[in-house]
Design an enzyme around this catalytic site. Sequence first.
Site, short mmCIF file in Angstrom:
data_model
loop_
_atom_site.label_atom_id
_atom_site.label_comp_id
_atom_site.label_asym_id
_atom_site.label_seq_id
_atom_site.Cartn_x
_atom_site.Cartn_y
_atom_site.Cartn_z
CG MET A 14 59.37 11.96 10.84
SD MET A 14 59.67 10.39 9.98
CE MET A 14 59.86 9.27 11.36
CE LYS A 18 55.71 15.02 14.97
NZ LYS A 18 57.14 14.72 14.69
CG ASP A 92 52.20 10.48 19.40
OD1 ASP A 92 52.71 11.56 19.03
OD2 ASP A 92 52.85 9.41 19.46
CD GLU A 93 53.39 9.16 15.06
OE1 GLU A 93 53.27 9.91 14.07
OE2 GLU A 93 54.46 8.65 15.40
CB CYS A 150 68.14 21.16 7.52
SG CYS A 150 68.92 20.17 6.22
CB CYS A 152 72.17 23.03 5.22
SG CYS A 152 70.42 23.51 5.13
CB CYS A 187 65.92 22.70 4.62
SG CYS A 187 67.37 22.66 3.54
#
Length: 207
Positions: A14, A18, A92-93, A150, A152, A187
């Site tokens: 998410m 996309k 989509d989706e 992410c 991090c 992640c």
Amino acid sequence: MNRIGKLYFRYGTMGSAKTAMLLTTAYNFEERGMPYACFKPRIDTREAKNVIRSRIGIERECQWIYVDTDLYNEARKMMCDRGQMIEWFLIDEAQFLSAEQVDQLSRLVDDMGCNVICYGLRTDFQSHLFEGSRRLFEIADTIDEIKSTCTCGHKTIINARIDSNGDFVEEGDQVEIGGDDRYIAVCRKCWRNKRIEQSSRDMLPFE
């Protein structure tokens, strides 16, 4: 000469843009006069009208896909109604498709020579494959990962579901529609560490 089409699966977590990529692709097809059509499962109830909408605010009209929609027949009917061959179908989706509907898309590619690009998530909030995604991994001609990062710095692979306190939710239905208030892409390491932290906190004795 027979047309040769391909079934594509482009997946990401998410927030990996996309839908924006799908809408940009649709715009490019429209600019170049290439026949195309957009589809989206009706299971996503955030939209009252039949549109595909990106987080950045752009949108485009689409055809709803219902649980009982036969995508092979629906696409053929659309081409008859338009009186022209539709070269590209953008979905989509796609994680919300059934395995049978993915097979119907593959028939559209093989029998009609159409190109079908499916955009979707790979896994749910528990890191398990969605049905539609699983089938696409099994039979798609081309599979591309849309990468995102992410906090991090590592690559995101988990769509973590969160509660109102920002804690990760570990139980519940596989499908629960929501945006940034319900999901965060992380992640694997951060997902694991956060769950360990929550588990340790829950085990602390009450004072």
